[in-house]
Design an enzyme around this catalytic site. Structure first.
Site, PDB file in Angstrom:
ATOM      1  N   HIS A 118      -1.098 -32.937  -8.694  1.00  0.00           N
ATOM      2  CA  HIS A 118      -2.128 -32.206  -9.432  1.00  0.00           C
ATOM      3  C   HIS A 118      -1.572 -30.813  -9.678  1.00  0.00           C
ATOM      4  CE1 HIS A 118      -2.852 -30.896  -5.313  1.00  0.00           C
ATOM      5  NE2 HIS A 118      -3.323 -29.780  -5.832  1.00  0.00           N
ATOM      6  N   HIS A 163      -1.923 -26.450 -10.730  1.00  0.00           N
ATOM      7  CA  HIS A 163      -2.674 -25.206 -10.617  1.00  0.00           C
ATOM      8  C   HIS A 163      -2.152 -24.197 -11.630  1.00  0.00           C
ATOM      9  CE1 HIS A 163      -4.801 -26.151  -6.887  1.00  0.00           C
ATOM     10  NE2 HIS A 163      -3.681 -26.699  -6.463  1.00  0.00           N
ATOM     11  N   HIS A 208       5.906 -24.674 -15.002  1.00  0.00           N
ATOM     12  CA  HIS A 208       5.939 -26.017 -15.583  1.00  0.00           C
ATOM     13  C   HIS A 208       6.842 -26.949 -14.787  1.00  0.00           C
ATOM     14  CE1 HIS A 208       3.834 -24.016 -18.778  1.00  0.00           C
ATOM     15  NE2 HIS A 208       3.575 -25.179 -19.338  1.00  0.00           N
TER      16      HIS A 208
HETATM   17 NI    NI Z   1      -3.268 -27.980  -4.913  1.00  0.00          NI
END
Ligand code: NI
Length: 136
Positions: free
Chosen positions: A40, A42, A81
């Site tokens: 995931h 951020h 990235h």
């Molecule tokens: Ni995290």
């Protein structure tokens, strides 16, 4: 006469929080959604603070263009990235929590900035969760 100067930068990165010595169940209990095997991301906000005396000739504590270049070269090019677990060697055996990312960022910048300047790294992982290193 000491003055603090700050430079704010931004990077996006993916990670997974995971302890390879634990079972999947233990990892899920401790890290929850952050243990998602498919990663995931951020939007990290990075604040770098230097404290020092303004130079008598320039009036600068530090040349902010130079600071921006150092952050880009040492941190953004490596992290932005990227998948922190897979793409950044420092996290090969280090869980890429905000705490550990801040320590890694500090160490990368510290070797480029003179020791007479006090350095602190603040890293926002979300708008509400952030860490600073060194503490205090
Ligand atoms: Ni995290």
């Amino acid at each position: 006469m000491k003055v603090a100067v700050f430079r704010k930068e931004h990077f996006n990165a993916a990670h997974r929080l995971y302890n390879p010595n634990w079972s999947d169940k233990e990892n899920d209990q401790v890290f929850g959604k952050c243990n998602n095997p498919n990663w995931h991301g951020h939007n990290y906000e990075l604040v770098v603070r230097l404290i020092g005396n303004p130079d008598p000739d320039t009036g600068y504590v530090y040349d902010m263009k130079k600071l921006s270049d150092i952050i880009r070269e040492e941190v953004l090019i490596r992290f932005d990235h990227k998948n922190l677990n897979l793409d950044v060697p420092e996290f090969k055996n280090l869980n890429p929590t905000a705490e550990n990312i801040a320590i890694v960022v500090y160490n990368l910048l510290r070797k480029r900035i003179n020791d007479d300047l006090d350095l602190k790294v603040t890293l926002y992982e979300t708008e509400r969760n952030f860490v600073e290193y060194p503490a205090g």
